[in-house]
Scaffold this active site. Structure first.
Site, short mmCIF file in Angstrom:
data_model
loop_
_atom_site.label_atom_id
_atom_site.label_comp_id
_atom_site.label_asym_id
_atom_site.label_seq_id
_atom_site.Cartn_x
_atom_site.Cartn_y
_atom_site.Cartn_z
N CYS A 101 31.75 29.02 13.89
CA CYS A 101 30.74 28.06 14.29
C CYS A 101 29.43 28.83 14.49
O CYS A 101 29.45 29.94 15.04
CB CYS A 101 31.15 27.39 15.59
SG CYS A 101 29.94 26.18 16.18
N HIS A 143 34.91 19.09 12.63
CA HIS A 143 34.20 20.09 13.43
C HIS A 143 32.80 19.58 13.80
O HIS A 143 32.39 19.67 14.96
CB HIS A 143 34.14 21.39 12.62
CG HIS A 143 33.40 22.52 13.27
ND1 HIS A 143 34.02 23.71 13.61
CD2 HIS A 143 32.10 22.65 13.64
CE1 HIS A 143 33.12 24.51 14.17
NE2 HIS A 143 31.94 23.89 14.20
N GLU A 144 32.08 19.02 12.81
CA GLU A 144 30.70 18.57 13.08
C GLU A 144 30.70 17.31 13.93
O GLU A 144 29.84 17.16 14.81
CB GLU A 144 29.94 18.36 11.76
CG GLU A 144 29.86 19.58 10.84
CD GLU A 144 29.43 20.86 11.52
OE1 GLU A 144 28.67 20.81 12.52
OE2 GLU A 144 29.87 21.94 11.07
N HIS A 147 30.96 18.24 17.44
CA HIS A 147 29.68 18.66 18.03
C HIS A 147 28.92 17.45 18.57
O HIS A 147 28.28 17.53 19.63
CB HIS A 147 28.80 19.36 16.98
CG HIS A 147 29.08 20.82 16.81
ND1 HIS A 147 28.98 21.72 17.84
CD2 HIS A 147 29.43 21.54 15.72
CE1 HIS A 147 29.27 22.94 17.38
NE2 HIS A 147 29.54 22.86 16.10
NI NI Z 1 30.06 24.42 14.84
#
Ligand code: NI
Length: 178
Positions: A101, A143-144, A147
């Site tokens: 990341c 993953h995004e 966030h």
């Molecule tokens: Ni990330």
């Protein structure tokens, strides 16, 4: 072109959920998207969320169009710009694979993610799109989207021995088999 400063783990803004984009076709949105593209490219990212450059809006990008030195074994993924993304899980089978990341430079972990999903998002003009992703592309989407909820991949790792500095953890092959 603007390469923005990345927030790093520990910065409290990373853990605050992002707000939906309400206005499309604005110069601010176009600038944010360009900044994300430029910052991702500068750091060899395969995805980036607006909060990583300090903008808590639900905008994220995933994909890479050249072989990526951080993920050399992965096939290319077309770059997709997503506003207000949401996904529905199509195959909940968990697959473990390596992730880094841009908020955790030089670190790497073995993260469980679902295999296949249907992603819905808006483009910068407010047009709605749907796409089915699987494997590594589905992994980046998860993953995004994490966030945008204020989560980082470290929170998903079930065994912290499978997290560490990239040049240390990858050779530990037996430990890294699920
Ligand atoms: Ni990330």
């Amino acid at each position: 072109m603007a390469i923005k400063k990345l927030l790093h783990m520990g910065n409290p803004q990373i853990y605050i959920p992002s707000e939906p984009v309400m206005e499309f076709n604005t110069p601010e949105l176009a600038e944010l998207i360009q900044d994300l593209l430029d910052t991702q490219q500068e750091h060899n990212g395969v995805g980036i969320a607006a909060v990583q450059i300090g903008i808590s809006k639900r905008v994220m990008i995933y994909g890479f169009t050249e072989k990526n030195p951080r993920y050399p074994s992965k096939a290319l993924v077309p770059i997709t710009i997503c506003i207000n993304p949401e996904y529905e899980i199509l195959d909940a089978t968990l697959e473990h694979d390596g992730e880094g990341c841009l908020c955790l430079p030089n670190l790497y972990g073995w993260v469980p993610r679902v295999r296949r999903l249907k992603l819905t998002y808006f483009d910068e003009h407010g047009q709605k799109h749907e796409v089915i992703e699987e494997g590594f592309a589905a992994r980046i989407v998860q993953h995004e989207c994490d966030h945008l909820e204020g989560k980082i991949y470290l929170m998903r790792i079930d065994d912290l021995r499978k997290f560490g500095f990239r040049d240390e953890v990858t050779p530990q092959v037996p430990l890294w088999r699920n």
